[in-house]
Design a protein around this motif. Structure first.
Motif, short mmCIF file in Angstrom:
data_model
loop_
_atom_site.label_atom_id
_atom_site.label_comp_id
_atom_site.label_asym_id
_atom_site.label_seq_id
_atom_site.Cartn_x
_atom_site.Cartn_y
_atom_site.Cartn_z
N GLU A 1 0.97 10.20 -4.91
CA GLU A 1 1.56 11.49 -4.55
C GLU A 1 2.45 12.02 -5.68
O GLU A 1 2.46 13.21 -5.98
N ILE A 2 3.22 11.12 -6.28
CA ILE A 2 4.09 11.50 -7.41
C ILE A 2 3.23 12.01 -8.56
O ILE A 2 3.54 13.03 -9.20
N LYS A 3 2.15 11.31 -8.83
CA LYS A 3 1.24 11.70 -9.91
C LYS A 3 0.63 13.08 -9.61
O LYS A 3 0.50 13.91 -10.52
N ASN A 4 0.27 13.32 -8.36
CA ASN A 4 -0.30 14.62 -7.97
C ASN A 4 0.71 15.74 -8.18
O ASN A 4 0.33 16.90 -8.41
N ASN A 5 2.02 15.40 -8.09
CA ASN A 5 3.08 16.37 -8.32
C ASN A 5 3.47 16.48 -9.80
O ASN A 5 4.46 17.11 -10.14
N GLU B 1 0.83 -1.20 0.00
CA GLU B 1 0.00 0.00 0.00
C GLU B 1 0.87 1.26 0.00
O GLU B 1 0.49 2.29 -0.55
N HIS B 2 2.05 1.15 0.62
CA HIS B 2 2.97 2.29 0.62
C HIS B 2 3.36 2.68 -0.81
O HIS B 2 3.47 3.86 -1.15
N ASP B 3 3.60 1.66 -1.66
CA ASP B 3 3.97 1.91 -3.05
C ASP B 3 2.84 2.62 -3.79
O ASP B 3 3.08 3.55 -4.57
#
Length: 384
Positions: A139-143, A131-133
């Motif tokens: 989060e990366i996608k949001n950035n 789930e961490h991945d």
């Protein structure tokens, strides 16, 4: 002579400029941008996924070697650590701490690693996705950054399943399916199966092809130049990138004045030639350190034969005298001295135009010679 003038016409046309001066100014800007671009690659994932081993593989460094990222079954990366590429210092590979550990809780991880530092992310796992991945990828996608899921240690899985009677294709298919099921809610998540010990196998070439499409031109060039030559396919990619860059370097020549070569009436822009061919030399893996590593890995003696080539000797020893001899031979073969004594298509033969013509020849011939040597190395090593 006519063939050399045709090359000048072709290079001027390719530049998109109508005048030599315009092409030269444009080329100087492009070369400056290529030389100054920085590529930051983030390697992340859970502890034990093989992040440090992949960091080392991307840098062409063996685990345990001086300057290598430390590896081990315990958590070895305690903070974001940058490792410069040994021969391409504008490429930085970041070994990020494992996510979801006592030291790096998932809820705080994003702030601790500063996502904006990196151009793209390789999210590693060696078993199933956690789930961490998934959280990290969102989060990366949001950035608005690109990420790629990398399933590592695939070679070990293939060998283990082979003992149970499964083929390589069956094992890889099962791994892909399991990962795809876990990631289906992410939409277009991209998955690549990789072995850090054998980059030429499995999906690493596919990953590079995708990165080529996703990265802007200048960063794409930096990536391709930095990769180790692990197959004929990657060598050909490198050659095409350098071939395309030749006219930029040739037009940029003459900015500081061409340097006379002893015994030759023409002049070369030696700083441009040395800089370009040295970059090719290291990128093609023709330096002594790279050749020694390759010889040891494939258990074949290939070092001595390649290093006897005059151009490689000139670059390795930084001998201007030997380089001048090589450049002189290029002129003699092409009859370019005679060509430079006539008035070509570009009007009067100014020093800049003469420098362009001779430098274009030197870069083209030099690149071709280094490529042939690297191709021979790949064939001798059985990497084709």
């Amino acid at each position: 002579m006519e063939s050399q003038l045709a090359e000048v016409r072709a290079a001027l046309s390719e530049s998109g400029e109508s005048t030599f001066e315009g092409a030269k100014a444009k080329a100087e800007l492009v070369v400056q941008e290529l030389n100054n671009v920085t590529l930051n690659i983030a390697v992340t994932g859970v502890t034990g996924a093989g992040k440090s081993s992949l960091v080392n593989a991307l840098r062409g460094v063996k685990d345990g070697e001086e300057g290598a990222a430390p590896t081990g079954v315990e958590e070895t990366t305690m903070e974001p650590t940058m490792y410069r590429h040994p021969t391409m210092p504008n490429v930085n590979i970041w070994d990020l701490p494992g996510i979801g550990t006592e030291n790096f809780k998932a809820s705080e991880y994003i702030k601790q690693v500063n996502l904006n530092t990196y151009d793209f992310f390789l999210i590693l796992t060696c078993t199933r996705l956690h789930e961490h991945d998934i959280m990290l990828s969102k989060e990366i996608k949001n950035n608005k950054k690109n990420f790629y899921f990398i399933r590592t240690k695939v070679d070990q899985n293939v060998e283990a399943e082979k003992r149970k009677g499964k083929t390589e294709e069956q094992t890889l298919s099962l791994i892909r399916h399991a990962l795809a099921e876990k990631l289906k809610d992410l939409g277009s998540a991209r998955i690549f199966l990789v072995s850090s010990w054998e980059l030429h196998k499995f999906d690493f070439n596919k990953l590079i092809c995708v990165l080529e499409k996703d990265l802007p031109d200048n960063k794409r060039n930096a990536l391709i130049q930095s990769l180790s030559v692990y197959s004929m396919e990657i060598l050909d990619k490198k050659f095409k990138k350098f071939k395309k860059a030749i006219w930029f370097s040739a037009f940029a020549s003459g900015a500081v004045g061409a340097v006379p070569v002893p015994g030759v009436s023409a002049a070369f822009d030696l700083p441009v030639i040395i800089g370009f061919l040295t970059k090719c030399y290291y990128s093609f893996g023709l330096d002594e350190k790279s050749l020694t590593k390759l010889s040891d890995r494939v258990n074949k003696t290939i070092l001595a034969e390649v290093q006897e080539l005059k151009l490689i000797k000139a670059i390795a020893t930084r001998s201007l005298a030997l380089l001048a001899a090589v450049l002189t031979s290029y002129l003699a073969l092409e009859g370019l001295e005679a060509a430079l004594k006539v008035v070509p298509i570009l009007g009067s033969v100014t020093g800049a135009v003469m420098s362009f013509t001779t430098t274009l020849l030197a870069l083209t011939k030099g690149l071709d010679e280094l490529y042939r040597a690297a191709k021979e190395v790949v064939e001798m090593a059985g990497l084709d």
